[in-house]
Design a protein around this motif. Structure first.
Motif, PDB file in Angstrom:
ATOM      1  N   ILE A 263      -7.877   3.735  -8.512  1.00  0.00           N
ATOM      2  CA  ILE A 263      -8.340   4.397  -7.295  1.00  0.00           C
ATOM      3  C   ILE A 263      -9.478   3.574  -6.716  1.00  0.00           C
ATOM      4  CG2 ILE A 263     -10.069   5.874  -8.393  1.00  0.00           C
ATOM      5  CD1 ILE A 263      -9.064   8.110  -6.477  1.00  0.00           C
ATOM      6  N   GLY A 264      -9.524   3.448  -5.413  1.00  0.00           N
ATOM      7  CA  GLY A 264     -10.526   2.606  -4.774  1.00  0.00           C
ATOM      8  C   GLY A 264     -11.731   3.405  -4.306  1.00  0.00           C
ATOM      9  N   VAL A 265     -12.473   2.798  -3.396  1.00  0.00           N
ATOM     10  CA  VAL A 265     -13.653   3.458  -2.833  1.00  0.00           C
ATOM     11  C   VAL A 265     -13.225   4.306  -1.650  1.00  0.00           C
ATOM     12  CG1 VAL A 265     -15.895   3.087  -1.774  1.00  0.00           C
ATOM     13  CG2 VAL A 265     -15.107   1.551  -3.591  1.00  0.00           C
ATOM     14  N   PHE A 266     -13.689   5.551  -1.607  1.00  0.00           N
ATOM     15  CA  PHE A 266     -13.296   6.449  -0.533  1.00  0.00           C
ATOM     16  C   PHE A 266     -14.349   7.533  -0.377  1.00  0.00           C
ATOM     17  CE2 PHE A 266     -11.722   8.003  -4.505  1.00  0.00           C
ATOM     18  CZ  PHE A 266     -12.030   9.353  -4.489  1.00  0.00           C
ATOM     19  N   PRO A 267     -14.409   8.170   0.783  1.00  0.00           N
ATOM     20  CA  PRO A 267     -15.373   9.263   0.979  1.00  0.00           C
ATOM     21  C   PRO A 267     -14.885  10.510   0.254  1.00  0.00           C
ATOM     22  CG  PRO A 267     -14.034   8.980   2.942  1.00  0.00           C
ATOM     23  CD  PRO A 267     -13.680   7.845   2.022  1.00  0.00           C
ATOM     24  N   LYS A 268     -15.671  11.031  -0.696  1.00  0.00           N
ATOM     25  CA  LYS A 268     -15.271  12.220  -1.437  1.00  0.00           C
ATOM     26  C   LYS A 268     -15.469  13.475  -0.592  1.00  0.00           C
ATOM     27  CE  LYS A 268     -16.195  10.340  -6.033  1.00  0.00           C
ATOM     28  NZ  LYS A 268     -16.894  10.552  -7.328  1.00  0.00           N
TER      29      LYS A 268
ATOM     30  N   ALA B  14      -3.901   3.331   3.949  1.00  0.00           N
ATOM     31  CA  ALA B  14      -4.056   2.634   5.227  1.00  0.00           C
ATOM     32  C   ALA B  14      -4.756   1.291   5.079  1.00  0.00           C
ATOM     33  CB  ALA B  14      -4.823   3.512   6.212  1.00  0.00           C
ATOM     34  N   ASP B  15      -5.768   1.218   4.185  1.00  0.00           N
ATOM     35  CA  ASP B  15      -6.496  -0.052   4.070  1.00  0.00           C
ATOM     36  C   ASP B  15      -5.894  -1.012   3.046  1.00  0.00           C
ATOM     37  OD1 ASP B  15      -7.315   0.775   1.510  1.00  0.00           O
ATOM     38  OD2 ASP B  15      -9.337   1.311   2.127  1.00  0.00           O
ATOM     39  N   GLY B  16      -4.757  -0.621   2.470  1.00  0.00           N
ATOM     40  CA  GLY B  16      -4.063  -1.526   1.552  1.00  0.00           C
ATOM     41  C   GLY B  16      -4.549  -1.477   0.121  1.00  0.00           C
ATOM     42  N   THR B  17      -5.495  -0.575  -0.194  1.00  0.00           N
ATOM     43  CA  THR B  17      -5.936  -0.440  -1.583  1.00  0.00           C
ATOM     44  C   THR B  17      -4.764   0.010  -2.454  1.00  0.00           C
ATOM     45  OG1 THR B  17      -8.190   0.106  -0.906  1.00  0.00           O
ATOM     46  CG2 THR B  17      -7.552   0.720  -3.141  1.00  0.00           C
ATOM     47  N   TRP B  18      -4.011   0.971  -1.937  1.00  0.00           N
ATOM     48  CA  TRP B  18      -2.774   1.386  -2.586  1.00  0.00           C
ATOM     49  C   TRP B  18      -1.620   0.789  -1.786  1.00  0.00           C
ATOM     50  CZ3 TRP B  18      -3.625   7.367  -3.500  1.00  0.00           C
ATOM     51  CH2 TRP B  18      -4.593   7.532  -4.511  1.00  0.00           C
ATOM     52  N   THR B  19      -0.935  -0.160  -2.347  1.00  0.00           N
ATOM     53  CA  THR B  19       0.144  -0.856  -1.645  1.00  0.00           C
ATOM     54  C   THR B  19       1.489  -0.187  -1.899  1.00  0.00           C
ATOM     55  OG1 THR B  19       0.415  -2.374  -3.520  1.00  0.00           O
ATOM     56  CG2 THR B  19      -1.081  -3.054  -1.754  1.00  0.00           C
TER      57      THR B  19
ATOM     58  N   GLY C 194       6.137   9.904 -12.124  1.00  0.00           N
ATOM     59  CA  GLY C 194       4.863   9.992 -11.444  1.00  0.00           C
ATOM     60  C   GLY C 194       5.011   9.930  -9.939  1.00  0.00           C
ATOM     61  N   THR C 195       3.906   9.644  -9.251  1.00  0.00           N
ATOM     62  CA  THR C 195       3.879   9.586  -7.792  1.00  0.00           C
ATOM     63  C   THR C 195       3.579   8.163  -7.350  1.00  0.00           C
ATOM     64  OG1 THR C 195       3.077  11.867  -7.697  1.00  0.00           O
ATOM     65  CG2 THR C 195       2.791  10.530  -5.716  1.00  0.00           C
ATOM     66  N   PHE C 196       4.333   7.708  -6.347  1.00  0.00           N
ATOM     67  CA  PHE C 196       4.248   6.322  -5.903  1.00  0.00           C
ATOM     68  C   PHE C 196       4.020   6.256  -4.398  1.00  0.00           C
ATOM     69  CE2 PHE C 196       6.694   6.517  -9.731  1.00  0.00           C
ATOM     70  CZ  PHE C 196       6.379   5.367 -10.440  1.00  0.00           C
ATOM     71  N   VAL C 197       3.343   5.191  -3.962  1.00  0.00           N
ATOM     72  CA  VAL C 197       3.236   4.900  -2.537  1.00  0.00           C
ATOM     73  C   VAL C 197       4.572   4.361  -2.105  1.00  0.00           C
ATOM     74  CG1 VAL C 197       2.050   3.551  -0.763  1.00  0.00           C
ATOM     75  CG2 VAL C 197       0.785   4.364  -2.764  1.00  0.00           C
ATOM     76  N   ARG C 198       5.133   4.972  -1.092  1.00  0.00           N
ATOM     77  CA  ARG C 198       6.471   4.560  -0.701  1.00  0.00           C
ATOM     78  C   ARG C 198       6.433   3.555   0.429  1.00  0.00           C
ATOM     79  NH1 ARG C 198      10.003   9.307   0.514  1.00  0.00           N
ATOM     80  NH2 ARG C 198      11.473   7.603   0.714  1.00  0.00           N
ATOM     81  N   SER C 199       7.524   2.814   0.564  1.00  0.00           N
ATOM     82  CA  SER C 199       7.642   1.847   1.647  1.00  0.00           C
ATOM     83  C   SER C 199       7.600   2.580   2.977  1.00  0.00           C
ATOM     84  CB  SER C 199       8.953   1.060   1.522  1.00  0.00           C
ATOM     85  OG  SER C 199       9.004   0.368   0.294  1.00  0.00           O
TER      86      SER C 199
ATOM     87  N   ARG D  15      13.049  -2.357  15.108  1.00  0.00           N
ATOM     88  CA  ARG D  15      11.868  -1.511  15.092  1.00  0.00           C
ATOM     89  C   ARG D  15      11.182  -1.636  13.734  1.00  0.00           C
ATOM     90  NH1 ARG D  15      11.662   1.508  19.587  1.00  0.00           N
ATOM     91  NH2 ARG D  15       9.476   0.950  19.285  1.00  0.00           N
ATOM     92  N   LEU D  16       9.855  -1.771  13.760  1.00  0.00           N
ATOM     93  CA  LEU D  16       9.073  -2.040  12.564  1.00  0.00           C
ATOM     94  C   LEU D  16       8.072  -0.922  12.312  1.00  0.00           C
ATOM     95  CD1 LEU D  16       8.182  -5.752  13.438  1.00  0.00           C
ATOM     96  CD2 LEU D  16      10.144  -4.975  12.095  1.00  0.00           C
ATOM     97  N   GLY D  17       7.800  -0.656  11.049  1.00  0.00           N
ATOM     98  CA  GLY D  17       6.744   0.260  10.639  1.00  0.00           C
ATOM     99  C   GLY D  17       5.888  -0.440   9.609  1.00  0.00           C
ATOM    100  N   ASN D  18       4.608  -0.626   9.925  1.00  0.00           N
ATOM    101  CA  ASN D  18       3.717  -1.405   9.059  1.00  0.00           C
ATOM    102  C   ASN D  18       4.326  -2.781   8.759  1.00  0.00           C
ATOM    103  OD1 ASN D  18       1.997   0.738   9.055  1.00  0.00           O
ATOM    104  ND2 ASN D  18       2.329   1.319   6.931  1.00  0.00           N
ATOM    105  N   LYS D  19       4.901  -3.391   9.797  1.00  0.00           N
ATOM    106  CA  LYS D  19       5.487  -4.737   9.766  1.00  0.00           C
ATOM    107  C   LYS D  19       6.792  -4.830   8.984  1.00  0.00           C
ATOM    108  CE  LYS D  19       1.004  -7.082  10.260  1.00  0.00           C
ATOM    109  NZ  LYS D  19       0.083  -8.100   9.703  1.00  0.00           N
ATOM    110  N   ALA D  20       7.294  -3.699   8.482  1.00  0.00           N
ATOM    111  CA  ALA D  20       8.553  -3.699   7.729  1.00  0.00           C
ATOM    112  C   ALA D  20       9.673  -3.169   8.626  1.00  0.00           C
ATOM    113  CB  ALA D  20       8.422  -2.833   6.479  1.00  0.00           C
ATOM    114  N   PRO D  21      10.857  -3.805   8.613  1.00  0.00           N
ATOM    115  CA  PRO D  21      11.963  -3.339   9.462  1.00  0.00           C
ATOM    116  C   PRO D  21      12.468  -1.970   9.033  1.00  0.00           C
ATOM    117  CG  PRO D  21      12.725  -5.045   7.955  1.00  0.00           C
ATOM    118  CD  PRO D  21      11.233  -4.990   7.819  1.00  0.00           C
ATOM    119  N   ILE D  22      12.598  -1.061  10.004  1.00  0.00           N
ATOM    120  CA  ILE D  22      13.106   0.276   9.744  1.00  0.00           C
ATOM    121  C   ILE D  22      14.472   0.475  10.373  1.00  0.00           C
ATOM    122  CG2 ILE D  22      12.750   2.729  10.272  1.00  0.00           C
ATOM    123  CD1 ILE D  22       9.840   2.375   9.796  1.00  0.00           C
ATOM    124  N   GLY D  23      14.685  -0.106  11.544  1.00  0.00           N
ATOM    125  CA  GLY D  23      15.970   0.085  12.198  1.00  0.00           C
ATOM    126  C   GLY D  23      16.196  -0.871  13.340  1.00  0.00           C
ATOM    127  N   ILE D  24      17.415  -0.862  13.838  1.00  0.00           N
ATOM    128  CA  ILE D  24      17.803  -1.642  15.019  1.00  0.00           C
ATOM    129  C   ILE D  24      18.235  -0.650  16.089  1.00  0.00           C
ATOM    130  CG2 ILE D  24      19.374  -3.372  15.959  1.00  0.00           C
ATOM    131  CD1 ILE D  24      19.743  -4.379  13.047  1.00  0.00           C
TER     132      ILE D  24
END
Length: 248
Positions: free
Chosen positions: A4-9, A31-36, A78-83, A142-151
């Motif tokens: 876990i990174g630095v964040f406002p509690k 959002a800041d890429g701490t959790w990819t 467990g729980t994962f950050v998804r694409s 069409r891209l979301g966070n620079k990743a292709p999602i659809g045409i």
């Protein structure tokens, strides 16, 4: 497992509910890429201790992030950050750009084609115009966070959008452009979803294997005058979801 990174509690003196503060704190780590994308996050117990809140509060925050498409839970793992994922369901009449923004994703587009074509029977029927009528065709990845999602391939009657092909920024939000430049405001849309397998050419554009499952979506959008947009989309099955709530 990711750290876990630095964040406002969460702060009990603030007016916002603790679950909302916890959700925003965890969202900031994504959002800041701490959790990819694809990384496993700490379990509820550890997160609760680090956030300084109850497990019920943490669970509420995690559920909201999962429903937003930012996290996925895998039973027994467990729980994962998804694409980058776009979720379709009961929603307002909005553009792809706005839907992506609502999910906290950075929207992007890559224009593949922009030009004038004659309406083939399928397009003419959707737009309620004679076959052969001049139309504008806009095809984009069409891209979301620079990743292709659809045409997406959009057809519009040329008479409704004169000069659209000459626009300097065709990749901007289509609905914003239509409203600001052509006075077109969507009133309703009809969508049809199908499931299919993607061909080689489109698979390369979406960076997936040929034959992978995809959603094929047809959308006809109308304003006060009538249909002005016919869009055919091919959306990655692993980055596009359909969710709905059912009531008695």
């Amino acid at each position: 497992m990711t750290e876990i990174g630095v964040f406002p509690k969460p702060d009990r003196k603030r007016p916002e509910p603790l679950w909302h503060q916890a959700e925003q704190a965890l969202r900031s780590l994504i959002a800041d890429g701490t959790w990819t994308d694809g990384t496993q996050i700490p379990n509820e117990e550890l997160l609760s201790r680090m956030l300084g809140v109850s497990r019920i509060t943490t669970r509420h925050a995690l559920r909201n992030l999962e429903e937003s498409g930012l996290l996925r839970r895998e039973h027994g793992r467990g729980t994962f950050v998804r694409s980058s994922t776009m979720i379709a369901g009961v929603r307002g009449l909005t553009s792809f750009t706005q839907e992506m923004a609502n999910l906290g994703l950075v929207v992007g587009s890559r224009v593949l084609e922009l030009g004038e074509v004659s309406a083939i029977p399928e397009v003419a029927d959707a737009l309620e115009i004679p076959i052969g009528t001049p139309t504008v065709r806009l095809r984009r990845v069409r891209l979301g966070n620079k990743a292709p999602i659809g045409i997406q391939t959009v057809y519009m009657p040329l008479a409704r959008v004169p000069g659209f092909v000459e626009l300097a920024e065709p990749a901007a939000s289509l609905y914003d452009t239509l409203r600001d430049r052509f006075g077109i405001t969507p009133r309703e849309a009809r969508e049809v979803f199908r499931v299919g397998a993607i061909g080689t050419a489109e698979a390369d554009l979406l960076e997936i294997a040929a034959g992978s499952p995809v959603f094929m979506v047809e959308r006809i959008t109308s304003d006060a005058i009538g249909p002005f947009e016919y869009t055919v989309s091919t959306m990655r099955g692993d980055r596009y979801e359909i969710r709905s709530k059912l009531h008695l």
